[in-house]
Design a protein around this motif. Structure first.
Motif, short mmCIF file in Angstrom:
data_model
loop_
_atom_site.label_atom_id
_atom_site.label_comp_id
_atom_site.label_asym_id
_atom_site.label_seq_id
_atom_site.Cartn_x
_atom_site.Cartn_y
_atom_site.Cartn_z
N THR A 1 -44.81 39.22 88.61
CA THR A 1 -43.21 38.69 89.29
C THR A 1 -42.22 40.04 89.48
O THR A 1 -41.17 39.57 89.59
CB THR A 1 -42.52 37.46 89.20
OG1 THR A 1 -42.35 37.49 87.59
CG2 THR A 1 -43.24 36.70 89.68
N VAL B 1 -38.56 40.28 91.17
CA VAL B 1 -37.42 39.79 90.01
C VAL B 1 -36.47 40.75 89.64
O VAL B 1 -35.12 40.75 89.81
CB VAL B 1 -37.80 39.09 89.33
CG1 VAL B 1 -37.06 39.15 87.71
CG2 VAL B 1 -39.10 38.16 89.36
N GLN C 1 -28.57 32.28 88.89
CA GLN C 1 -28.25 31.25 87.85
C GLN C 1 -29.22 31.94 86.84
O GLN C 1 -29.60 32.34 86.00
CB GLN C 1 -29.64 30.18 88.13
CG GLN C 1 -28.73 29.09 89.93
CD GLN C 1 -30.18 28.09 90.44
OE1 GLN C 1 -31.08 28.24 89.58
NE2 GLN C 1 -29.60 28.03 91.26
N ARG D 1 -32.57 32.01 84.67
CA ARG D 1 -33.12 31.59 84.24
C ARG D 1 -34.60 32.20 85.09
O ARG D 1 -35.46 31.88 84.56
CB ARG D 1 -32.66 30.30 85.86
CG ARG D 1 -31.88 29.29 84.75
CD ARG D 1 -31.47 28.34 85.47
NE ARG D 1 -32.66 27.65 87.06
CZ ARG D 1 -33.21 26.41 86.15
NH1 ARG D 1 -32.32 25.58 85.33
NH2 ARG D 1 -34.35 25.82 86.85
N SER D 2 -34.64 31.95 86.02
CA SER D 2 -35.32 33.37 86.54
C SER D 2 -36.55 34.25 86.47
O SER D 2 -37.16 34.65 86.50
CB SER D 2 -35.38 33.80 88.40
OG SER D 2 -34.04 34.81 88.16
N PRO E 1 -39.92 34.07 82.68
CA PRO E 1 -39.13 32.68 83.59
C PRO E 1 -39.25 31.77 83.98
O PRO E 1 -39.40 31.27 82.93
CB PRO E 1 -40.31 33.26 85.23
CG PRO E 1 -41.56 33.51 85.00
CD PRO E 1 -41.19 34.60 83.55
N LYS E 2 -38.23 30.98 84.45
CA LYS E 2 -38.36 29.57 84.59
C LYS E 2 -37.65 28.85 83.32
O LYS E 2 -38.10 28.05 82.24
CB LYS E 2 -39.44 29.11 84.97
CG LYS E 2 -39.62 27.96 86.25
CD LYS E 2 -40.73 27.04 85.56
CE LYS E 2 -41.65 27.32 86.15
NZ LYS E 2 -42.78 26.61 86.85
N SER F 1 -34.97 27.21 81.66
CA SER F 1 -34.41 25.62 82.06
C SER F 1 -33.04 25.66 81.41
O SER F 1 -32.24 25.44 81.38
CB SER F 1 -35.35 24.66 81.16
OG SER F 1 -36.22 24.25 82.48
N SER G 1 -37.91 25.77 78.52
CA SER G 1 -38.64 25.81 79.19
C SER G 1 -39.40 24.40 79.31
O SER G 1 -40.12 24.29 78.61
CB SER G 1 -39.48 26.87 80.18
OG SER G 1 -40.28 27.22 79.30
N THR H 1 -23.68 26.30 91.56
CA THR H 1 -24.93 26.91 91.65
C THR H 1 -25.85 27.45 90.48
O THR H 1 -26.67 28.22 91.16
CB THR H 1 -23.64 28.43 92.56
OG1 THR H 1 -22.92 29.06 91.79
CG2 THR H 1 -23.06 27.70 94.01
N PHE I 1 -35.37 17.93 79.80
CA PHE I 1 -33.57 17.79 80.63
C PHE I 1 -32.94 17.76 80.94
O PHE I 1 -31.47 17.79 81.10
CB PHE I 1 -33.75 19.80 81.05
CG PHE I 1 -34.60 21.00 79.60
CD1 PHE I 1 -35.86 21.23 80.28
CD2 PHE I 1 -34.29 21.01 78.63
CE1 PHE I 1 -36.85 21.66 79.86
CE2 PHE I 1 -35.30 21.81 77.66
CZ PHE I 1 -36.61 22.13 78.64
N PRO J 1 -40.53 29.44 92.10
CA PRO J 1 -41.83 29.52 91.21
C PRO J 1 -40.90 30.41 89.94
O PRO J 1 -41.49 30.28 88.53
CB PRO J 1 -43.07 30.85 91.69
CG PRO J 1 -42.99 29.91 92.80
CD PRO J 1 -41.23 30.15 93.44
N ASN J 2 -40.25 30.86 89.91
CA ASN J 2 -39.73 31.91 88.67
C ASN J 2 -37.75 30.76 88.55
O ASN J 2 -38.13 30.76 86.94
CB ASN J 2 -38.54 33.49 88.84
CG ASN J 2 -39.92 34.07 89.50
OD1 ASN J 2 -40.85 34.12 89.97
ND2 ASN J 2 -39.28 34.98 90.50
N ALA J 3 -37.15 30.05 89.38
CA ALA J 3 -36.16 29.57 88.75
C ALA J 3 -36.49 28.02 88.43
O ALA J 3 -36.11 27.63 87.83
CB ALA J 3 -34.73 29.94 89.50
N GLY J 4 -37.77 27.69 89.13
CA GLY J 4 -38.02 26.33 88.72
C GLY J 4 -37.06 25.47 89.84
O GLY J 4 -36.08 25.66 90.64
N LEU K 1 -29.32 20.97 89.72
CA LEU K 1 -28.41 20.20 90.24
C LEU K 1 -27.74 20.34 90.98
O LEU K 1 -26.80 19.75 91.44
CB LEU K 1 -27.93 22.52 90.00
CG LEU K 1 -27.39 23.00 88.42
CD1 LEU K 1 -26.93 24.08 88.49
CD2 LEU K 1 -27.02 21.46 87.50
N ASN K 2 -28.75 20.57 92.15
CA ASN K 2 -28.67 20.26 93.95
C ASN K 2 -29.92 18.81 94.09
O ASN K 2 -30.61 19.47 94.83
CB ASN K 2 -28.46 21.23 94.67
CG ASN K 2 -27.21 21.89 94.08
OD1 ASN K 2 -25.64 21.17 93.99
ND2 ASN K 2 -26.81 23.28 94.02
#
Lengths: 424, 341
Positions: free
Chosen positions: A58, A62, A92, A113-114, A137-138, A140, A154, A414, B130, B231-234, B238-239
């Protein structure tokens, strides 16, 4: 020998042509080399791991995305003080943390986050610098314990994954006496984030900022158990058990504050848990409980029930006045300069729905203003209303800098990081 | 011999007939009852005492009330009294001294040592990792109950919770899970739209300490919520997507979270998801049946009508059916892409 003028001209033209051709060939060669490097980067597959987290193919998307997110005032822009309300980044974040630079001025570290890249934002210069470029990535949730050490959490195929991450700076260039941290970073480039995977399945996690200790909750028998260990996960020791799974943990001084996850009209309990396993009940049977403990042990807690949402009190309560705010305790932050002062994000309106549940599920967002309250004198003052800057913010995870200069937070609308200057 | 037997018998008769003096004067009926309300008080609360007698005229008796030996009230006919229960750590003795018109003195005593008992609960239902809120009970799920009991001996030492008696009552029926050390129990959640009233009395095997608490738990409906996913941020927790919402084509995977359903994971085999996009049933991955990827085959912004029917095989009455109108905005630089599951 007598060389004719014509011959000379031809030779000259030939030499010039040769020079042009040489430079052209060199330029073509350099361009091709860069393309090859980029293809190599894009082609990195999912089979390469960095400390337990997959890094993947990615890279291009990214990295392009990250470069794109830096707000005006990034490292490419001239240095200027950030506006009072500063949106630090258009991406984010999983966690934010106040630290100081080499001039002891507050700077905000955050992790996206990403990508898992870590950045530093300086509100005095509006500059944002990349501290690490390792792609993870990902993310949380991220819990910093200092500017360079962060725990990453995560949710993966095999459950919740937690890693200890430490920024390893690059081989640094010799720092001129007059150079700032940002200039050195710009010259050196970002470092890498080296990670070490900890035990899988940690339902809840807290890290001590002042000692080499972590606390986490794992499933145990028909319930859960709480463990302490060193930061790297070694020397694990069970100190507590519970029949419940829903706990929030935060490390305060020499103990862990355990708060039962809240729900509208549901009674909740909060304890102080010490590393020797002893517990002290702080509050019990509080509907919709949310709680925040100060460094000197004062517990601010709020209620969400039939009588509405609001700060219920502070314990111990001798000579202490609780702020009269209709807000959740987790939207507040204790002052770093005076433990009798608390700053709270207070919603301008409260809905006729189940709070905090709907907020936690992302079904509802507040529009907050920020207030200051003195728990000894009872004085209350409005610090800032985002409407001044035509903004509407739902403040999440507020954190305060040294000397109460700034409050950093995440906008729950956001997931992006913001900084508000509250004192000059 | 006959003379001796006669004398003996005569003596026996005399003793029987004219024997020890009848205790008529000492045996005055003094049936006085001291009532306490509430029977198990909470700490630092008011407790009402009252005296009742069917034999003694208490209205004409001088009645004095003492708390820990200190006179609080004394008057003729003072049959009632209110005392503070105390913090429960140190017991309080309430004593009523009754001096009747006949100058008989009657003493009645009660000891107050209220215990603090708190009940909390959570349900064994699904919430995403979470998630900051509590798992709520839904029909077919179970509820974990926990009690914290603070009861003290007369010398002020806390009684270990594992040695206390826990009497759990669920909707007026004493639970078979009650017993010594039963501070944690698991019971079935209320039925749909129902509630359960839980009360608890805690007491030691000996001593005067006692405590009680009660709580009402209402059943909820599962919250079936949809979130955009990248896929990257999950998942974008939040929304939650509203009934009509917009997503970027970078977040074209949607994930359904069945909050509070009686399951460990949204992929548990007893949960089923039927997806329809623009009226056409869509197939999802068996490993992630709660996720769907929207794959526009046209360029530009696309509107998709996404509906889901969610079922829990263990709770047939609990099904979810929802529809969302999703506008997919093309992110800058994106091109057409094929079906990706």
């Amino acid at each position: 020998m007598d060389i004719s003028k014509r011959t000379l001209i031809i030779i000259t033209i030939g030499i010039v042509f040769l020079i042009i051709a040489t430079f052209g060939a060199w330029f073509w060669y350099i361009s091709n080399a860069e393309n090859e490097l980029e293809e190599l980067s894009i082609g990195r597959g999912l089979t390469s791991f960095v400390g337990g987290f997959p890094t993947g193919s990615t890279y291009s998307n990214v990295v392009d995305g990250i470069i794109g997110f830096l707000s005006p005032g990034s490292q490419e822009a001239p240095s200027e003080t950030a506006p009072r309300l500063w949106k630090v980044a258009d991406t984010q974040v999983a966690g934010i943390y106040w630290t100081t630079n080499d001039s002891s001025a507050p700077v905000l570290h955050f992790i996206t986050r990403s990508s898992g890249n870590i950045f530093r934002a300086d509100p005095q210069t509006s500059r944002t610098s990349r501290l690490s470029n390792t792609v993870i990535p990902k993310i949380s949730e991220a819990i910093f314990i200092n500017g360079d050490t962060v725990f990453l959490r995560s949710s993966g195929e095999q459950g919740i994954e937690t890693s200890l991450g430490e920024i390893v700076p690059p081989e640094q260039v010799e720092k001129p006496l007059e150079a700032t941290d940002e200039e050195v970073l710009a010259a050196s480039g970002p470092g890498t984030l080296e990670t070490k995977a900890l035990e899988r399945g940690m339902l809840e996690f807290a890290a001590s900022p002042s000692s080499d200790a972590i606390f986490y909750i794992l499933p145990y028998e028909d319930g859960t158990a709480g463990y302490v260990a060193r930061r790297d996960g070694t020397e694990e020791r069970q100190i507590w058990t519970s029949s419940f799974f829903g706990w929030k943990a935060s490390w305060v001084g020499d103990h862990i504050l355990l708060v039962q996850k809240g729900a509208y009209r549901a009674p909740g309990t909060a304890y102080d848990l010490y590393t020797n396993g002893s517990t002290q009940l702080r509050v019990a049977s509080v509907e919709g409980l949310s709680a925040l403990e100060s460094s000197d042990g004062k517990l601010l807690f709020s209620t969400a029930g039939q009588d509405g949402v609001g700060i219920s009190g502070i314990v111990p309560s001798e000579n202490i006045i609780a702020p009269p705010f209709a807000t959740l305790a987790e939207k507040c932050v204790w002052s770093s300069a005076n433990t009798n002062i608390v700053y709270c994000a207070v919603p301008k309106t409260l809905p006729e729905i189940s709070i905090p549940d709907a907020w936690y599920r992302g079904e509802y967002h507040f529009s907050d203003s920020i207030w200051r309250f003195d728990t000894q004198s009872g004085s209350v003052s409005l610090v800032y209303d985002p409407e001044e800057d035509s903004a509407s913010l739902d403040i999440l995870n507020p954190t305060i800098s040294l000397n109460d200069s700034y409050i950093g937070f995440i906008d729950a609308n956001t997931g992006e990081p913001w900084v508000l200057r509250i004192n000059n | 011999m006959i003379y001796v037997r006669t004398v003996f018998l005569m003596t026996l008769v005399c003793i029987t007939v004219f024997g020890a003096p009848s205790p008529i004067i000492a045996q005055i009926p003094v049936s006085v009852t001291l009532n306490q309300e509430p029977r198990i008080p909470t700490p630092n609360s008011n407790v009402s005492f009252s005296l009742i007698s069917g034999f003694t005229d208490l209205n004409r008796a001088t009645i004095s009330w003492y708390v820990n030996g200190s006179l609080q009230r004394s008057a003729v006919g003072a049959k009632t009294f209110i005392a503070q229960s105390g913090n429960g750590i140190s017991p309080r003795t309430v004593r009523a001294e009754i001096v009747t018109q006949d100058e008989a003195v009657i003493v009645k005593t009660a000891i107050l040592q209220p215990g603090q008992v708190y009940i909390t609960w959570e349900a064994d239902t699904y919430t995403p990792p979470f998630f900051k809120g509590r798992a709520l009970p839904t029909p077919g799920s179970s509820v974990r109950l926990h009690a914290d009991a603070f009861l003290y001996t007369s010398s002020g030492n806390r009684i270990p919770e594992e040695s206390l008696n826990y009497k759990w009552t669920i909707n007026s029926a004493v639970s078979s899970l009650s017993g010594v050390g039963a501070s944690d129990i698991i019971v079935g959640a209320p039925s749909r739209y129902g509630a359960m009233n839980v009360s608890l009395e805690v007491s030691p095997n000996s001593g005067n300490a006692a405590g009680k608490a009660s709580v009402r738990i209402e059943s909820q409906e599962p919250s079936i919520l949809l979130y955009a996913h990248n896929p990257n941020a999950g998942a974008q927790y939040l929304n939650a997507l509203s009934a009509s919402d917009t997503i970027s084509s970078n977040f074209n995977t949607l994930v359904l979270e069945p909050f509070y359903t009686a399951a460990f994971s949204p992929t548990d085999s007893w949960l089923s998801y039927t997806w329809r996009v623009n009226g056409v049933e869509s197939v999802t991955s068996p490993d992630a049946p709660n996720k769907i990827t929207l794959s526009p085959t046209e360029s530009g912004d696309i509107t998709a009508l996404v509906s889901i029917i969610f079922k829990n095989a263990f709770s047939p009455l609990v099904t979810g059916e929802k529809t969302w109108r999703i506008l997919i905005e093309q992110a800058a630089g994106n091109s057409l892409f094929g079906n990706q599951q």
